[in-house]
Scaffold this active site. Structure first.
Site, PDB file in Angstrom:
ATOM      1  N   ASP A   8       0.882  -1.162   0.000  1.00 23.48           N
ATOM      2  CA  ASP A   8       0.000   0.000   0.000  1.00 23.48           C
ATOM      3  C   ASP A   8       0.930   1.225   0.000  1.00 23.48           C
ATOM      4  O   ASP A   8       2.125   1.088   0.280  1.00 23.48           O
ATOM      5  CB  ASP A   8      -0.865  -0.036   1.266  1.00 23.48           C
ATOM      6  CG  ASP A   8      -1.671   1.218   1.445  1.00 23.48           C
ATOM      7  OD1 ASP A   8      -2.325   1.652   0.480  1.00 23.48           O
ATOM      8  OD2 ASP A   8      -1.638   1.805   2.560  1.00 23.48           O
ATOM      9  N   LEU A   9       0.410   2.393  -0.332  1.00 21.48           N
ATOM     10  CA  LEU A   9       1.267   3.587  -0.392  1.00 21.48           C
ATOM     11  C   LEU A   9       1.165   4.452   0.881  1.00 21.48           C
ATOM     12  O   LEU A   9       2.102   4.534   1.673  1.00 21.48           O
ATOM     13  CB  LEU A   9       0.896   4.434  -1.619  1.00 21.48           C
ATOM     14  CG  LEU A   9       1.659   5.759  -1.739  1.00 21.48           C
ATOM     15  CD1 LEU A   9       3.102   5.513  -2.152  1.00 21.48           C
ATOM     16  CD2 LEU A   9       0.981   6.689  -2.738  1.00 21.48           C
ATOM     17  N   ASP A  10      -0.010   5.077   1.027  1.00 26.61           N
ATOM     18  CA  ASP A  10      -0.204   6.040   2.122  1.00 26.61           C
ATOM     19  C   ASP A  10      -0.150   5.328   3.474  1.00 26.61           C
ATOM     20  O   ASP A  10      -0.952   4.442   3.744  1.00 26.61           O
ATOM     21  CB  ASP A  10      -1.570   6.735   1.974  1.00 26.61           C
ATOM     22  CG  ASP A  10      -1.675   7.561   0.701  1.00 26.61           C
ATOM     23  OD1 ASP A  10      -0.760   8.345   0.433  1.00 26.61           O
ATOM     24  OD2 ASP A  10      -2.677   7.408  -0.030  1.00 26.61           O
ATOM     25  N   THR A  16       1.758  10.078   4.153  1.00 23.08           N
ATOM     26  CA  THR A  16       0.916  11.096   3.538  1.00 23.08           C
ATOM     27  C   THR A  16      -0.425  11.249   4.247  1.00 23.08           C
ATOM     28  O   THR A  16      -1.165  12.183   3.952  1.00 23.08           O
ATOM     29  CB  THR A  16       0.667  10.741   2.061  1.00 23.08           C
ATOM     30  OG1 THR A  16       0.631   9.329   1.969  1.00 23.08           O
ATOM     31  CG2 THR A  16       1.758  11.287   1.161  1.00 23.08           C
ATOM     32  N   LYS A  44      -8.532   6.139   6.365  1.00 20.52           N
ATOM     33  CA  LYS A  44      -7.366   5.397   5.871  1.00 20.52           C
ATOM     34  C   LYS A  44      -7.788   4.263   4.939  1.00 20.52           C
ATOM     35  O   LYS A  44      -8.637   3.450   5.290  1.00 20.52           O
ATOM     36  CB  LYS A  44      -6.533   4.867   7.044  1.00 20.52           C
ATOM     37  CG  LYS A  44      -5.837   5.991   7.771  1.00 20.52           C
ATOM     38  CD  LYS A  44      -4.873   5.493   8.825  1.00 20.52           C
ATOM     39  CE  LYS A  44      -4.156   6.675   9.459  1.00 20.52           C
ATOM     40  NZ  LYS A  44      -3.367   6.278  10.623  1.00 20.52           N
ATOM     41  N   SER A 113      -2.793   0.596  -4.187  1.00 23.34           N
ATOM     42  CA  SER A 113      -3.234   1.770  -3.422  1.00 23.34           C
ATOM     43  C   SER A 113      -4.590   2.276  -3.901  1.00 23.34           C
ATOM     44  O   SER A 113      -4.933   2.134  -5.072  1.00 23.34           O
ATOM     45  CB  SER A 113      -2.192   2.891  -3.601  1.00 23.34           C
ATOM     46  OG  SER A 113      -2.698   4.126  -3.171  1.00 23.34           O
ATOM     47  N   ALA A 114      -5.340   2.901  -2.990  1.00 20.94           N
ATOM     48  CA  ALA A 114      -6.625   3.507  -3.358  1.00 20.94           C
ATOM     49  C   ALA A 114      -6.436   4.890  -3.964  1.00 20.94           C
ATOM     50  O   ALA A 114      -7.358   5.459  -4.542  1.00 20.94           O
ATOM     51  CB  ALA A 114      -7.505   3.624  -2.117  1.00 20.94           C
ATOM     52  N   LYS A 144     -11.160  -0.976  -1.491  1.00 18.95           N
ATOM     53  CA  LYS A 144     -10.880  -1.829  -0.331  1.00 18.95           C
ATOM     54  C   LYS A 144     -12.025  -1.625   0.659  1.00 18.95           C
ATOM     55  O   LYS A 144     -12.490  -0.504   0.787  1.00 18.95           O
ATOM     56  CB  LYS A 144      -9.554  -1.406   0.340  1.00 18.95           C
ATOM     57  CG  LYS A 144      -8.330  -1.508  -0.570  1.00 18.95           C
ATOM     58  CD  LYS A 144      -7.102  -0.844   0.079  1.00 18.95           C
ATOM     59  CE  LYS A 144      -5.933  -0.795  -0.881  1.00 18.95           C
ATOM     60  NZ  LYS A 144      -4.744  -0.107  -0.343  1.00 18.95           N
ATOM     61  N   GLU A 168       0.014  -3.400   4.657  1.00 20.29           N
ATOM     62  CA  GLU A 168      -1.116  -2.474   4.771  1.00 20.29           C
ATOM     63  C   GLU A 168      -1.177  -1.786   6.133  1.00 20.29           C
ATOM     64  O   GLU A 168      -0.873  -2.414   7.144  1.00 20.29           O
ATOM     65  CB  GLU A 168      -2.428  -3.254   4.610  1.00 20.29           C
ATOM     66  CG  GLU A 168      -3.106  -3.102   3.282  1.00 20.29           C
ATOM     67  CD  GLU A 168      -3.613  -1.702   2.973  1.00 20.29           C
ATOM     68  OE1 GLU A 168      -3.671  -0.845   3.880  1.00 20.29           O
ATOM     69  OE2 GLU A 168      -3.965  -1.454   1.816  1.00 20.29           O
ATOM     70  N   ASP A 169      -1.584  -0.516   6.141  1.00 16.26           N
ATOM     71  CA  ASP A 169      -1.753   0.196   7.414  1.00 16.26           C
ATOM     72  C   ASP A 169      -3.224   0.443   7.740  1.00 16.26           C
ATOM     73  O   ASP A 169      -3.526   0.998   8.792  1.00 16.26           O
ATOM     74  CB  ASP A 169      -1.032   1.547   7.384  1.00 16.26           C
ATOM     75  CG  ASP A 169      -1.747   2.538   6.497  1.00 16.26           C
ATOM     76  OD1 ASP A 169      -2.112   2.157   5.364  1.00 16.26           O
ATOM     77  OD2 ASP A 169      -1.975   3.680   6.926  1.00 16.26           O
TER      78      ASP A 169
HETATM   79  C1  BG6 Z   1      -5.625   6.000   0.356  1.00 19.21           C
HETATM   80  C2  BG6 Z   1      -5.614   6.826   1.633  1.00 19.21           C
HETATM   81  O1  BG6 Z   1      -4.351   5.446   0.139  1.00 19.21           O
HETATM   82  O2  BG6 Z   1      -5.975   6.796  -0.756  1.00 19.21           O
HETATM   83  C3  BG6 Z   1      -6.951   7.507   1.802  1.00 19.21           C
HETATM   84  O3  BG6 Z   1      -5.336   5.986   2.729  1.00 19.21           O
HETATM   85  C4  BG6 Z   1      -7.267   8.332   0.565  1.00 19.21           C
HETATM   86  O4  BG6 Z   1      -6.912   8.314   2.940  1.00 19.21           O
HETATM   87  C5  BG6 Z   1      -7.246   7.424  -0.666  1.00 19.21           C
HETATM   88  O5  BG6 Z   1      -8.538   8.939   0.686  1.00 19.21           O
HETATM   89  C6  BG6 Z   1      -7.542   8.181  -1.965  1.00 19.21           C
HETATM   90  O6  BG6 Z   1      -6.494   9.053  -2.227  1.00 19.21           O
HETATM   91  P1  BG6 Z   1      -6.486  10.191  -3.337  1.00 19.21           P
HETATM   92  O7  BG6 Z   1      -5.040  10.622  -3.408  1.00 19.21           O
HETATM   93  O8  BG6 Z   1      -6.928   9.557  -4.625  1.00 19.21           O
HETATM   94  O9  BG6 Z   1      -7.407  11.262  -2.892  1.00 19.21           O
HETATM   95 MG    MG Z   2      -2.659   3.176   3.618  1.00 21.82          MG
END
Ligand code: BG6
Ligand code: MG
Length: 217
Positions: A8-10, A16, A44, A113-114, A144, A168-169
């Site tokens: 996962d990224l964030d 972030t 998250k 990542s989302a 997710k 994953e966090d």
């Molecule tokens: C996820 C974050 O990785 O991405 C969420 O944990 C965030 O908090 C989601 O809302 C969507 O991100 P973005 O950058 O497309 O607004």
């Molecule tokens: Mg995350």
């Protein structure tokens, strides 16, 4: 034997979550209510659209479709300002060590990542070259805890789901990894991520030997 690693990224590669929080808080304040760090936990791993829906529920605000679309854009423009100057100093501890070890051992690596901002963030922090596949908010239709993002990542790596490890966090992310029948490794708080198969506070707790065992045994 694990043959594919999905990150996962964030909150896993970069911190972030604090910038997402600030951008949502600014929007909430502009709409006349507050948004706390505790409430931010619910955001998250959750898509931008779903985050705004939750934010409006928190503030007890109705929105027309036009307002909803405008606020989605406003939040993202604000978020982009926060991440504009991100660099390698914002990579979470020991993430490069793990990526480097996997690369040295020719283990394919994917992002799952989302976020729709994933690729530019990886570029800014100089980690893009490690990734053999990037599946993010631009490629998936089901958020997710649906496993779509991770199943697509495994497919792109040409690895079976049960041969994949996911870091994953977020609770929703751990649930997605479990639903995909992958090994779920939670990064963060043991109490929050209890559904993960294994939990570490951060990558400093994950030894190179541990990763070696995952790919060899
Ligand atoms: C996820 C974050 O990785 O991405 C969420 O944990 C965030 O908090 C989601 O809302 C969507 O991100 P973005 O950058 O497309 O607004
Ligand atoms: Mg995350």
């Amino acid at each position: 034997m694990k043959r594919g690693f999905i990150f996962d990224l964030d909150g896993v590669i970069v911190d972030t979550a604090k910038y997402h929080y600030l951008a949502w808080k600014n929007l909430a304040n502009q709409l006349g209510f507050d948004f706390t760090k505790e409430q931010n936990e619910l955001f998250k791993g959750v898509s931008r659209k779903r985050c705004l829906e939750i934010l409006l529920e928190i503030g007890n605000r109705e929105a027309t479709q036009e307002e909803f679309d405008t606020w989605m854009v406003e939040k993202n423009v604000d978020y982009l300002k926060y991440i504009e100057n991100m660099d390698a100093s914002e990579i979470l501890p020991d993430v490069p060590r793990v990526l480097e070890f996997l690369k040295e051992n020719n283990i394919p690596i994917a992002l799952g990542s989302a976020s729709k901002n994933a690729q530019p963030i990886l570029e800014k922090v100089g980690l893009l070259h490690y990734f053999d596949a990037i599946v993010d908010g631009n490629n998936v239709t089901k958020a997710k805890p649906n496993p779509e993002v991770f199943l697509l990542a495994a497919k792109q790596l040409n690895v079976l789901p049960e041969e994949c490890v996911v870091f994953e966090d977020a609770v929703a992310g751990v649930q997605a990894a479990n639903a995909a029948k992958m090994m779920s490794i939670g990064i963060g708080d043991k109490n929050v991520l209890a559904e993960a198969q294994l939990i570490f506070t951060d990558f400093t707790e994950i030894s190179t030997n541990f990763i070696k065992d995952l790919i060899e045994k």
